[in-house]
Design an enzyme around this catalytic site. Structure first.
Site, mmCIF file in Angstrom:
data_model
loop_
_atom_site.group_PDB
_atom_site.id
_atom_site.type_symbol
_atom_site.label_atom_id
_atom_site.label_comp_id
_atom_site.label_asym_id
_atom_site.label_seq_id
_atom_site.Cartn_x
_atom_site.Cartn_y
_atom_site.Cartn_z
ATOM 1 C CE LYS A 128 -4.196 -1.809 0.757
ATOM 2 N NZ LYS A 128 -4.553 -2.294 2.102
ATOM 3 C CG HIS A 131 -1.230 7.241 4.004
ATOM 4 N ND1 HIS A 131 -1.337 7.775 5.258
ATOM 5 C CD2 HIS A 131 -1.715 5.988 4.075
ATOM 6 C CE1 HIS A 131 -1.871 6.893 6.058
ATOM 7 N NE2 HIS A 131 -2.111 5.784 5.377
ATOM 8 C CG HIS A 134 1.665 5.030 6.966
ATOM 9 N ND1 HIS A 134 1.027 4.680 5.807
ATOM 10 C CD2 HIS A 134 1.172 4.203 7.926
ATOM 11 C CE1 HIS A 134 0.199 3.675 6.056
ATOM 12 N NE2 HIS A 134 0.259 3.376 7.338
HETATM 13 N N1 ARG Z 1 -0.191 -1.131 10.002
HETATM 14 C C1 ARG Z 1 -1.120 -0.355 10.740
HETATM 15 C C2 ARG Z 1 -1.685 0.774 9.887
HETATM 16 O O1 ARG Z 1 -1.093 1.141 8.897
HETATM 17 C C3 ARG Z 1 -0.529 0.251 11.984
HETATM 18 C C4 ARG Z 1 0.090 -0.751 12.939
HETATM 19 C C5 ARG Z 1 0.135 -0.191 14.332
HETATM 20 N N2 ARG Z 1 0.879 -0.989 15.253
HETATM 21 C C6 ARG Z 1 0.398 -2.021 15.944
HETATM 22 N N3 ARG Z 1 1.218 -2.631 16.784
HETATM 23 N N4 ARG Z 1 -0.823 -2.410 15.844
HETATM 24 O O2 ARG Z 1 -2.714 1.308 10.227
#
Ligand code: ARG
Length: 578
Positions: A128, A131, A134
């Site tokens: 993905k 963005h 992030h």
């Molecule tokens: N990959 C997730 C996202 O882009 C965020 C992960 C956050 N960290 C976790 N330990 N759950 O929304």
């Protein structure tokens, strides 16, 4: 000397308030001429049966409040406040020698010695686009990591990649049907996004695609070689793209274990929860009820026996504690996931792990754009970080080219590129970090590239200006004198500058305690304003007094160290000229 701590100890000695409490209550007066610290005496009124004014007057006359610092500090009562004035030259000398001895690590401490802090940040999803949301976790997490390291903690930077889930079954199906090898190698994320979107479009008419995708995901979970190889390839290609971004921003991680890694440890979670009798069946799923915490239950296994996001996060925490016995486990993740983290932490708490209290979710706001047309060519409303950085660097470059022209064009193209990249990235970073993290961010280029505003260009420019003064001085054979001669620095501007630099270490500690890098941003910004006021009102190189010139050059040197240190903690690089 830590005057605030000494003041707190002394007041605690002669009253019945503990030193920590006094320390917390002690303020910095709004105006410099009122002194350096003020203790509000209201709190003593009850136990001492006197008006706060009378108490302040009384304490001011008590020699014990100055114990250990009699020669440097004076105590005066101002209304209900007991104010402390540190002799300017004493404080100035102390601050300046501290800055010069720690250089661009100014603000460092050993309070975290021997303690592990995990900072999880960035954590994008494989296949993905990366963005601007992030980017928020990435820049905030990077800054927090630096702050904790500066305070002596051992920091472990973790990137919890989103590399697991049924969407990978879909990607495998889509790739086999429509994948374009050449496009995948050239621009992996866009190609993966293209086939993923196509999958959803086509699946409307052909539901059998969904069955195929489910089957592929099942094979992936079972470790079937072909499917695993494809998933691995998507993961590697995505990570390459993310790493280019990280490299550009000068950000690194110690660990990239993603959700797939923890999915394999789900059995351990289930066994542990079963053993503690915490799992309950609900509509076919296995859940941990959290009524006592006023939260919906946390699902551990879905009715088909597969894990969910939360299960993998619980596995990850167990892994982290086992490997690092963390003092703190920090998650820099958007506010919308607040409930998820509260649930996960509560499950662990319920399972009897008291260290669950040391897990912290550090949330942040949304990213918005003032000028939406800037990115309107792209479909959907997600803005990629790459585009934001390129656009900002290009705009920064225009300003620098202009400035260079007015100065006779002394910089080469190469130098301009280098400076534009640093200052542009700095401008983006500062926009993310200059206000409290829970506030939404508004990108407005006119504002963020204003060389006179509260911006990274202004701050970096201030640093570069001071560097240039030091270079010119050196060419003329003038050198800074060091801490001992600073007693000649007596103007209000000079003192304000020294004082604001002296407050930086405290800002670093507060930023760590509150997970708020903006506290440092504000301090750095104040230091820069004070420096520019000093610069505008004082002769430095042209000073007719040798001692004064040398002392002022020392101030310039300190400014550089303090700015480089503070900006560095935000993840912003300085440039030597601009
Ligand atoms: N990959 C997730 C996202 O882009 C965020 C992960 C956050 N960290 C976790 N330990 N759950 O929304």
């Amino acid at each position: 000397m830590d005057y605030k701590a000494q003041i707190a100890a002394n007041i605690a000695n002669i009253t019945d308030i503990p030193a920590e409490e006094v320390f917390k209550l002690t303020e910095i007066p709004p105006q410099l001429d009122m002194g350096d610290y003020a203790f509000p005496c209201f709190i003593l009124a009850k136990t001492m049966h006197k008006a706060p004014q009378a108490i302040a007057a009384n304490l001011a006359g008590n020699e014990a409040v100055l114990k250990g610092m009699e020669n440097a500090v004076e105590a005066v009562a101002v209304g209900p406040y007991l104010n402390f004035k540190i002799k300017k030259d004493v404080l100035a000398r102390e601050i300046i020698s501290e800055i010069l001895s720690s250089g661009d690590e100014y603000g460092k401490s050993n309070m975290g010695e021997g303690k592990n802090v995990i900072v999880e940040f960035s954590s994008p999803n494989i296949a993905k686009p990366f963005h601007v949301g992030h980017a928020f976790t990435t820049l905030l997490g990077n800054s927090l990591s630096k702050i904790y390291s500066r305070l002596g903690y051992n920091v472990i930077r973790m990137n919890h990649l989103g590399d697991y889930g049924t969407q990978f079954g879909k990607l495998i199906t889509a790739y086999r049907l429509w994948g374009d090898e050449e496009a995948l190698n050239r621009d992996p994320i866009n190609e993966l996004l293209r086939i993923y979107v196509k999958f959803h479009d086509e699946a409307v008419a052909k539901p059998e695609l969904e069955d195929d995708a489910r089957e592929n995901f099942r094979k992936l979970e079972e470790g079937s070689a072909e499917e695993v190889a494809l998933w691995q390839r998507f993961r590697d290609l995505s990570l390459d793209v993310f790493n280019q971004l990280y490299d550009r921003m000068g950000i690194g991680f110690d660990n990239y274990n993603g959700e797939s890694y923890y999915a394999k440890m789900a059995d351990e979670v289930v066994d542990m929860l079963k053993e503690k009798n915490l799992l309950v069946e609900s509509e076919g799923a296995q859940v941990v009820p959290l009524d006592e915490y006023n939260m919906p239950p946390c699902i551990i296994l879905k009715s088909d026996g597969t894990t969910i996001y939360a299960t993998r996060d619980i596995a990850a925490i167990l892994y982290r504690y086992r490997n690092y016995q963390f003092d703190k486990n920090v998650y820099v993740v958007g506010i919308p996931q607040a409930l998820h983290f509260r649930q996960v932490f509560s499950v662990l708490k319920k399972a009897g792990f008291d260290w669950a209290d040391n897990c912290v979710h550090v949330g942040f706001g949304l990213v918005k754009f003032k000028d939406n047309t800037a990115f309107s060519t792209r479909k959907g409303n997600i803005v990629k970080l790459d585009d934001l950085l390129n656009e900002t660097v290009a705009k920064t470059r225009e300003v620098i080219v202009e400035n260079n022209k007015t100065r006779g064009g002394e910089m080469t193209e190469e130098e301009i590129d280098f400076i534009a990249e640093k200052v542009g990235l700095g401008a983006v970073t500062y926009t993310y970090l200059k206000a409290g993290r829970e506030r939404d961010i508004l990108f407005d280029w006119d504002e963020m590239l204003d060389f006179e505003g509260d911006t990274a260009p202004y701050l970096i420019y201030t640093y570069a200006r001071s560097r240039s003064i030091l270079r010119k001085a050196e060419e003329q054979g003038y050198k800074p004198s060091g801490p001992d001669s600073v007693s000649v620095l007596t103007s209000d501007e000079e003192y304000a500058l020294i004082r604001s630099m002296g407050d930086l270490p405290d800002a670093v500690r507060r930023a760590a305690a509150e997970y708020e890098p903006f506290i440092i941003a504000k301090q750095v910004s104040l230091i820069a304003r004070n420096f520019n006021r000093f610069y505008n009102n004082s002769k430095i190189i042209n000073s007719d007094d040798d001692q004064l010139r040398a002392a002022r050059l020392t101030l310039c040197e300190c400014l550089c160290d303090a700015m480089k240190s503070g900006l560095g903690l935000l993840g912003i690089d300085v440039v030597e000229r601009m």
